[in-house]
Motif scaffolding. Structure first.
Motif, PDB file in Angstrom:
ATOM      1  N   MET A 133       0.849  -1.197   0.000  1.00  0.00           N
ATOM      2  CA  MET A 133       0.000   0.000   0.000  1.00  0.00           C
ATOM      3  C   MET A 133       0.873   1.230   0.000  1.00  0.00           C
ATOM      4  SD  MET A 133      -2.783   1.290   2.804  1.00  0.00           S
ATOM      5  CE  MET A 133      -1.545   1.862   3.914  1.00  0.00           C
ATOM      6  N   SER A 134       0.451   2.227  -0.697  1.00  0.00           N
ATOM      7  CA  SER A 134       1.170   3.493  -0.718  1.00  0.00           C
ATOM      8  C   SER A 134       0.325   4.533  -0.031  1.00  0.00           C
ATOM      9  CB  SER A 134       1.448   3.921  -2.159  1.00  0.00           C
ATOM     10  OG  SER A 134       1.937   5.228  -2.205  1.00  0.00           O
ATOM     11  N   VAL A 135       0.963   5.403   0.715  1.00  0.00           N
ATOM     12  CA  VAL A 135       0.245   6.499   1.345  1.00  0.00           C
ATOM     13  C   VAL A 135       0.125   7.621   0.335  1.00  0.00           C
ATOM     14  CG1 VAL A 135       0.225   8.172   3.202  1.00  0.00           C
ATOM     15  CG2 VAL A 135       1.043   5.882   3.644  1.00  0.00           C
ATOM     16  N   VAL A 157      -4.573  -2.623   7.825  1.00  0.00           N
ATOM     17  CA  VAL A 157      -3.245  -2.408   7.262  1.00  0.00           C
ATOM     18  C   VAL A 157      -2.915  -0.935   7.421  1.00  0.00           C
ATOM     19  CG1 VAL A 157      -4.117  -1.987   4.921  1.00  0.00           C
ATOM     20  CG2 VAL A 157      -1.763  -2.742   5.227  1.00  0.00           C
ATOM     21  N   GLY A 158      -1.671  -0.646   7.686  1.00  0.00           N
ATOM     22  CA  GLY A 158      -1.255   0.744   7.870  1.00  0.00           C
ATOM     23  C   GLY A 158       0.129   0.972   7.313  1.00  0.00           C
ATOM     24  N   ALA A 200       7.812   4.940  10.144  1.00  0.00           N
ATOM     25  CA  ALA A 200       7.725   3.750  11.005  1.00  0.00           C
ATOM     26  C   ALA A 200       7.936   2.488  10.181  1.00  0.00           C
ATOM     27  CB  ALA A 200       6.370   3.692  11.701  1.00  0.00           C
ATOM     28  N   PHE A 201       8.653   1.532  10.748  1.00  0.00           N
ATOM     29  CA  PHE A 201       8.843   0.209  10.146  1.00  0.00           C
ATOM     30  C   PHE A 201       9.413   0.303   8.724  1.00  0.00           C
ATOM     31  CE2 PHE A 201       4.896   0.271  12.754  1.00  0.00           C
ATOM     32  CZ  PHE A 201       5.459  -0.270  13.913  1.00  0.00           C
ATOM     33  N   PRO A 255       4.233  -1.413   4.494  1.00  0.00           N
ATOM     34  CA  PRO A 255       2.869  -1.663   4.977  1.00  0.00           C
ATOM     35  C   PRO A 255       2.913  -2.714   6.084  1.00  0.00           C
ATOM     36  CG  PRO A 255       2.962  -1.737   2.579  1.00  0.00           C
ATOM     37  CD  PRO A 255       4.380  -1.718   3.060  1.00  0.00           C
ATOM     38  N   VAL A 256       2.127  -2.518   7.120  1.00  0.00           N
ATOM     39  CA  VAL A 256       2.119  -3.458   8.241  1.00  0.00           C
ATOM     40  C   VAL A 256       0.689  -3.872   8.556  1.00  0.00           C
ATOM     41  CG1 VAL A 256       4.249  -2.551   9.234  1.00  0.00           C
ATOM     42  CG2 VAL A 256       2.053  -1.586   9.951  1.00  0.00           C
ATOM     43  N   SER A 257       0.528  -5.120   9.016  1.00  0.00           N
ATOM     44  CA  SER A 257      -0.781  -5.618   9.424  1.00  0.00           C
ATOM     45  C   SER A 257      -0.727  -6.305  10.778  1.00  0.00           C
ATOM     46  CB  SER A 257      -1.336  -6.588   8.365  1.00  0.00           C
ATOM     47  OG  SER A 257      -0.414  -7.642   8.122  1.00  0.00           O
ATOM     48  N   ASP A 258       0.473  -6.412  11.352  1.00  0.00           N
ATOM     49  CA  ASP A 258       0.621  -6.999  12.674  1.00  0.00           C
ATOM     50  C   ASP A 258      -0.037  -6.091  13.705  1.00  0.00           C
ATOM     51  OD1 ASP A 258       2.338  -7.074  15.370  1.00  0.00           O
ATOM     52  OD2 ASP A 258       2.421  -9.052  14.420  1.00  0.00           O
TER      53      ASP A 258
END
Length: 292
Positions: free
Chosen positions: A1-3, A243-244, A249-250, A254-257
């Motif tokens: 995912m792109s912001v 998802v974010g 960050a990170f 994209p993160v889903s944890d």
């Protein structure tokens, strides 16, 4: 995912050859373009028309016909409409517009649009510019035209079309809960010129009055807040997953944890708490519009 990234694929051409080149790394796009191309070729040959003759009849060059039939070029809707008429396909070619409507946008944008279309909640903090879901066509075009290395005009128009297509999220039923926090600076930079800025501010006011939208402004007088590391976007889905992503960050992945998502949600929650309230924000935008 792109912001908020409506990336476009280099290699498109301008108005002399309508359409967009197929991204070779987009497997689904390649397959769809090839399928549509074969169908058009079959209809042309069944009609007993040479490629050059067919191109002249629909108002394009022979080279473009071969590119479309070879699956190397994504045809525009008007190409398919004209082809259907000339070849007497009775709507069978024109209906291919539905298949091409999605492929015409870059894969990154399609993936993002799919997630936005599934999301029941969207939370966005935009640190530098107006978020893509809120941008007007003129604003989006000015941003893409300012990119370096420079995009061709065809690539710019493809990017604008992709970004505008994402606005369908506002028309969904049931409506998702959408919240945005925009930095004050993004409301004052006259991207595309003063008339374009006024139109953009008017668009923000229009969206900000929707019942399922919360639009807030982070004033410049706020000395520091948790969004100083960059944009934040969190999408939550009906099945309880989310998802974010944030460049701060990170490593921007994209993160889903759930543990990682909690960090982004914590930052976003604190940003919202420090921003102007939705009511104050709309009043503030009206004030900026009056000054523009």
């Amino acid at each position: 995912m792109s912001v908020d990234e409506a990336s476009v694929t280099h290699g498109s051409t301008g108005a002399e050859e309508p359409g967009w080149d197929v991204d070779p790394d987009d497997e689904s796009g390649v397959a769809m373009a090839a399928t549509v191309g074969r169908q058009i070729k079959a209809w042309r040959e069944a009609a007993g028309m040479r490629a050059g003759e067919f191109g002249a009849a629909i108002g394009c060059g022979e080279d473009l016909v071969y590119k479309v039939e070879g699956g190397r070029r994504i045809p525009r809707p008007e190409f398919l409409d004209r082809a259907d008429e000339v070849l007497g396909a009775g709507g069978k070619i024109a209906m291919l517009k539905r298949e091409m409507a999605e492929v015409r946008y870059p894969k990154k944008v399609r993936d993002l649009a799919r997630m936005e279309a599934r999301a029941v909640e969207v939370g966005v903090y935009a640190s530098h510019g107006v978020h893509g879901l809120l941008q007007t066509e003129d604003h989006a075009r000015a941003l893409l035209e300012a990119r370096q290395p420079a995009y061709s005009q065809g690539e710019v128009e493809r990017g604008v079309a992709a970004r505008m297509a994402r606005h369908a999220v506002f028309d969904r039923e049931p409506s998702p809960a959408l919240s945005f926090v925009q930095e004050e600076a993004s409301l004052r930079r006259p991207i595309g010129g003063v008339p374009a800025l006024r139109s953009q501010l008017e668009r923000l006011l229009e969206v900000g009055h929707l019942r399922n939208v919360s639009l807030q402004v982070m004033p410049l007088r706020c000395e520091a807040h948790p969004g100083m590391g960059g944009d934040i976007e969190v999408l939550k889905f009906g099945d309880g997953t989310a998802v974010g992503r944030s460049p701060g960050a990170f490593n921007g992945r994209p993160v889903s944890d759930p543990r990682q998502l909690r960090i982004l949600e914590l930052r976003y929650g604190m940003i919202r708490a420090q921003a102007l309230t939705p009511r104050e924000s709309l009043t503030f935008i009206e004030h900026v519009l009056g000054e523009t």
